[in-house]
Design a protein around this motif. Structure first.
Motif, mmCIF file in Angstrom:
data_model
loop_
_atom_site.group_PDB
_atom_site.id
_atom_site.type_symbol
_atom_site.label_atom_id
_atom_site.label_comp_id
_atom_site.label_asym_id
_atom_site.label_seq_id
_atom_site.Cartn_x
_atom_site.Cartn_y
_atom_site.Cartn_z
ATOM 1 N N LEU A 340 0.824 -1.207 0.000
ATOM 2 C CA LEU A 340 0.000 0.000 0.000
ATOM 3 C C LEU A 340 0.860 1.260 0.000
ATOM 4 N N LEU A 341 2.019 1.191 0.652
ATOM 5 C CA LEU A 341 2.917 2.348 0.691
ATOM 6 C C LEU A 341 3.598 2.575 -0.657
ATOM 7 N N VAL A 342 4.136 1.508 -1.248
ATOM 8 C CA VAL A 342 4.891 1.665 -2.499
ATOM 9 C C VAL A 342 3.981 1.990 -3.673
ATOM 10 N N THR A 343 2.677 1.754 -3.536
ATOM 11 C CA THR A 343 1.738 2.147 -4.592
ATOM 12 C C THR A 343 1.136 3.522 -4.334
ATOM 13 N N ASN A 344 1.598 4.194 -3.302
ATOM 14 C CA ASN A 344 1.189 5.567 -3.008
ATOM 15 C C ASN A 344 2.239 6.491 -3.630
ATOM 16 N N PRO A 345 1.972 7.100 -4.788
ATOM 17 C CA PRO A 345 3.008 7.854 -5.506
ATOM 18 C C PRO A 345 3.551 9.042 -4.713
ATOM 19 N N VAL A 348 6.048 7.749 -2.218
ATOM 20 C CA VAL A 348 7.277 7.281 -2.863
ATOM 21 C C VAL A 348 8.182 8.452 -3.248
ATOM 22 N N PHE A 349 7.613 9.493 -3.847
ATOM 23 C CA PHE A 349 8.443 10.623 -4.279
ATOM 24 C C PHE A 349 8.971 11.423 -3.083
ATOM 25 N N VAL A 576 9.517 2.456 6.878
ATOM 26 C CA VAL A 576 9.958 2.204 5.498
ATOM 27 C C VAL A 576 10.726 3.410 4.970
ATOM 28 N N ASN A 577 10.261 4.608 5.317
ATOM 29 C CA ASN A 577 10.973 5.810 4.893
ATOM 30 C C ASN A 577 12.391 5.844 5.455
ATOM 31 N N LEU A 578 12.522 5.530 6.751
ATOM 32 C CA LEU A 578 13.858 5.495 7.349
ATOM 33 C C LEU A 578 14.729 4.433 6.697
ATOM 34 N N LEU A 579 14.133 3.271 6.416
ATOM 35 C CA LEU A 579 14.889 2.211 5.749
ATOM 36 C C LEU A 579 15.421 2.695 4.409
ATOM 37 N N PHE A 580 14.537 3.285 3.605
ATOM 38 C CA PHE A 580 14.945 3.742 2.280
ATOM 39 C C PHE A 580 15.941 4.891 2.365
ATOM 40 N N VAL A 581 15.661 5.848 3.257
ATOM 41 C CA VAL A 581 16.547 6.997 3.396
ATOM 42 C C VAL A 581 17.940 6.558 3.846
ATOM 43 N N ARG A 582 17.997 5.582 4.739
ATOM 44 C CA ARG A 582 19.307 5.120 5.209
ATOM 45 C C ARG A 582 20.015 4.270 4.165
ATOM 46 N N LEU A 583 19.261 3.441 3.448
ATOM 47 C CA LEU A 583 19.873 2.619 2.401
ATOM 48 C C LEU A 583 20.435 3.474 1.271
ATOM 49 N N VAL A 584 19.668 4.462 0.850
ATOM 50 C CA VAL A 584 20.036 5.258 -0.321
ATOM 51 C C VAL A 584 20.735 6.556 0.068
ATOM 52 N N GLY A 585 20.471 7.052 1.290
ATOM 53 C CA GLY A 585 20.988 8.359 1.675
ATOM 54 C C GLY A 585 22.104 8.350 2.686
ATOM 55 N N ALA A 644 6.168 15.091 -6.363
ATOM 56 C CA ALA A 644 5.299 14.608 -5.284
ATOM 57 C C ALA A 644 4.102 15.526 -5.082
ATOM 58 N N SER A 645 4.316 16.838 -5.188
ATOM 59 C CA SER A 645 3.203 17.780 -5.021
ATOM 60 C C SER A 645 2.225 17.710 -6.190
ATOM 61 N N ILE A 646 2.726 17.342 -7.362
ATOM 62 C CA ILE A 646 1.859 17.267 -8.547
ATOM 63 C C ILE A 646 0.986 16.017 -8.504
ATOM 64 N N VAL A 647 1.567 14.870 -8.108
ATOM 65 C CA VAL A 647 0.818 13.608 -8.140
ATOM 66 C C VAL A 647 -0.074 13.437 -6.916
ATOM 67 N N TYR A 648 0.076 14.288 -5.909
ATOM 68 C CA TYR A 648 -0.740 14.152 -4.700
ATOM 69 C C TYR A 648 -2.215 14.402 -5.005
#
Length: 678
Positions: A340-345, A348-349, A576-585, A644-648
């Motif tokens: 549900l999170l990864v299909t929320n554009p 994701v952005f 999930v955000n922390l996971l992604f931010v730490r993995l990629v950032g 992200a602001s456009i697709v919201y």
């Protein structure tokens, strides 16, 4: 056989209903008891003044202060000392900083998902204890390792002076080729493990800790309270830089040797400060804060009222799946929750934009003090103190500014995202500030020829070829505004010290007559030729502006994440955000910037053929490469938040006007809902 009461026969279910009523009343009493502040059965009335969201935020601020103090302040400023102490390049020291994310990556999603349905304050308190253990492990290498070895030219030693006909290199024979790597490997592993434990311990606070604030306060105050916790972390970072920098003015083995017997000063390139003191200070701080956090109940007394008053802002109005009463209580719901999170554009952005920002923050926080040291010819104590002074108004002020603007203008989800994009674009425009640096001294053998030669041919040249010089220890000397790597590289055979002032004699790279006392012809001064310049203040002011613009997106970004997902996914969403931010950032950020810094190195430490830390950098090349890295990432972050602001898609107006009748009420326990019906 017992005879049935005829009245009960006429009113079926009355006994069951009465029993349910009694159970509801008992459960209500238990719920009231569970909402009290205290540990186990110790819940005196005098402590109930702590049982509110404001006091809880205060204790979260105290925790965040010490977390920022050790993780992003102390560790970052002592990395320079660790590089010299354990012969590490910047890419490896950056890995020490990134190891904090290894533990967090493992725990953030799991804690965020399953912690949502469990006692959050107790999980947070357990994390604090783990962080205390991490501080202890991180400081262990100093206590189990040998004394620090340095090479220095003195009257009674031949290190860093010319040894005609010598076949040895530096102090290789005295240290032993096999011993040093083994000792440093153990120390390096402990530093990594200690920081991993710090990452594991911080995970509950930055996942379920944030959602605990969000679910127990009014919606308009979430960004404000979270900005205060982030601000406390920023102040902790600043104090960590200052305290860590000041402890580096003490010699590393101050508890093992007499500091008066050490011939080094903090300005010497080989100086290593007492990096291990500040982690022990953080250890004590975590032990102080753990018990107050353990005392908070599963839900504060204000929880029910807050949940009833809330309105949905999730992307598209939320999801019916998450509104189910038992959603999120078992493993089988976990894949569906993540899907549900990864299909929320929008989600994701925002995560991608936050990861790009984390690349910059992770890298600059780790090596900010080192950049100031290397670009402006200052010692690490001064650089750490300045970095701390900049961080207090920069990161702390930026976070408060972002939270205040959200509250002031009552921004909704789309407005928050657009504000973050605007801050990123403004920071992009200041990118060229990274080009500022003091002029580099000409270096004999690299960009300037030795006096007795016509052209530069390397540190080892014909005039010092038979001296057995090495780059194990950097002891610069200045001759006619030209830096020589060491007295050995200047070809000096002997040294005399009078009143602490060194005189060098018979220097073959300074005069063609090897037995002539060079001091009659040249003036040689220990250290570099130039000091700090006025550009350092320009750099610091612009660095402050960029820091404010960068950290102003932090608390609004978290608020936007909370707003664009259903309520039951807040904790797992931030996880999930922390996971992604730490993995990629934040994980690759210090490693990547460390590699960029290493790519500008011109002279490496060499001990018995093993490459260690870098002694000399090309300042101009360093500035250009870091500027390009910074500006490219800032532009990527701006574009991601703009998308992200456009697709919201905001929820339908009738949904936002409703009070929470499904998803929020399901967040209240089933027992409370039953009692309400009765």
């Amino acid at each position: 056989m017992e005879e049935q009461d005829p009245f009960l026969e006429q009113v079926p279910g009355t006994v069951a209903e009465m029993e349910d009523t009694r159970e509801g009343e008992i459960k209500k009493q238990e719920d009231v008891a569970d909402e009290k502040y205290g540990c186990l059965a110790f819940k005196p009335s005098c402590l109930q003044c702590m049982n509110n969201i404001r006091c809880h935020v205060i204790w979260q601020c105290v925790f965040n202060f010490f977390e920022g103090f050790i993780v992003n302040g102390v560790i970052n400023v002592v990395l320079v000392a660790l590089e010299k102490r354990y012969s590490l390049p910047s890419s490896k020291s950056g890995l020490i900083a990134s190891s904090n994310d290894f533990g967090s990556i493992i725990c953030s999603v799991l804690v965020g998902y399953f912690g949502e349905q469990r006692h959050k304050p107790r999980l947070i308190g357990t994390g604090v204890l783990i962080m205390a253990a991490g501080c202890l492990v991180f400081s262990l290498p100093h206590f189990i390792g040998n004394n620090y070895h340095y090479t220095l030219s003195t009257e009674n030693a031949t290190e860093n002076t010319c040894k005609i006909g010598s076949n040895t290199t530096g102090s290789c024979g005295s240290l032993g080729v096999d011993y040093v790597p083994e000792s440093y490997t153990m120390s390096y592993a402990l530093l990594m493990i200690g920081n991993i434990l710090l990452g594991i311990g911080a995970s509950p606070m930055f996942t379920i800790g944030l959602s605990y604030i969000d679910e127990n306060c009014k919606a308009k105050l979430t960004a404000f309270y979270i900005s205060w916790t982030f601000c406390a972390a920023a102040v902790g970072v600043a104090i960590g830089y200052v305290v860590g920098g000041q402890t580096l003015s003490l010699f590393v083995d101050i508890n093992k040797v007499d500091p008066a017997s050490v011939p080094l000063t903090p300005m010497d390139p080989q100086w290593v400060g007492a990096w291990w003191i500040a982690p022990l200070i953080a250890l004590l701080g975590f032990l102080v804060v753990v018990m107050p956090l353990y005392g908070y109940p599963r839900r504060l007394p204000s929880y029910t009222e807050v949940q009833i008053q809330r309105a949905v802002e999730a992307h598209g109005g939320g999801d019916e799946i998450t509104a189910q009463a038992n959603f999120g209580k078992s493993w089988k719901d976990f894949p569906r929750s993540v899907w549900l999170l990864v299909t929320n554009p929008t989600y994701v952005f925002i995560c991608c934009g936050a990861a790009v920002e984390a690349l910059i923050i992770g890298g600059m926080a780790t090596f900010g003090a080192k950049l100031i040291q290397e670009k402006f010819n200052v010692d690490i104590t001064w650089a750490g103190t300045v970095m701390g002074i900049i961080t207090i108004p920069g990161s702390g002020g930026g976070m408060l500014l972002g939270g205040y603007l959200v509250k002031k203008f009552q921004l909704k989800c789309r407005g928050i995202i657009r504000m973050c994009a605007g801050f990123m674009l403004a920071a992009f425009c200041f990118g060229p500030f990274l080009l500022a640096h003091c002029s580099s001294d000409p270096f004999a053998g690299l960009d300037h020829a030795y006096i007795v030669e016509k052209s530069a041919s390397g540190l080892v040249s014909s005039c010092n070829l038979d001296c057995g010089c090495s780059t194990e220890g950097f002891e610069p000397v200045c001759v006619q505004d030209v830096v020589y790597f060491s007295p050995c590289h200047a070809g000096c055979l002997s040294i005399d010290t009078q009143n602490g002032v060194k005189d060098y004699f018979n220097c073959s790279c300074l005069t063609s007559t090897t037995m002539t006392n060079y001091t009659s012809d040249y003036s040689m001064t220990p250290g570099l030729c130039s000091g700090r310049c006025a550009w350092v203040w320009v750099f610091c002011v612009l660095f402050l502006v960029v820091m404010i613009l960068t950290f102003a997106t932090m608390s609004p970004g978290v608020t936007a994440l909370f707003r664009c997902v259903p309520d039951k996914q807040r904790s797992v969403g931030i996880g999930v955000n922390l996971l992604f931010v730490r993995l990629v950032g934040t994980t690759p950020g210090p490693i990547l910037l460390g590699a960029i810094i290493d790519s500008t190195c011109t002279i490496w430490q060499d001990t018995c053929g093993t490459q260690g830390s870098c002694w000399v950098y090309d300042k101009s090349t360093m500035g250009i490469r870091i500027m390009l890295w910074f500006m490219v990432l800032k532009m990527c972050g701006f574009l991601l938040f703009l998308i992200a602001s456009i697709v919201y898609k905001p929820p339908p107006k009738e949904s936002t006007d409703q009070t929470v009748k499904v998803s929020h009420v399901s967040n209240i326990s089933n027992e409370q809902a039953t009692f309400t019906k009765l």
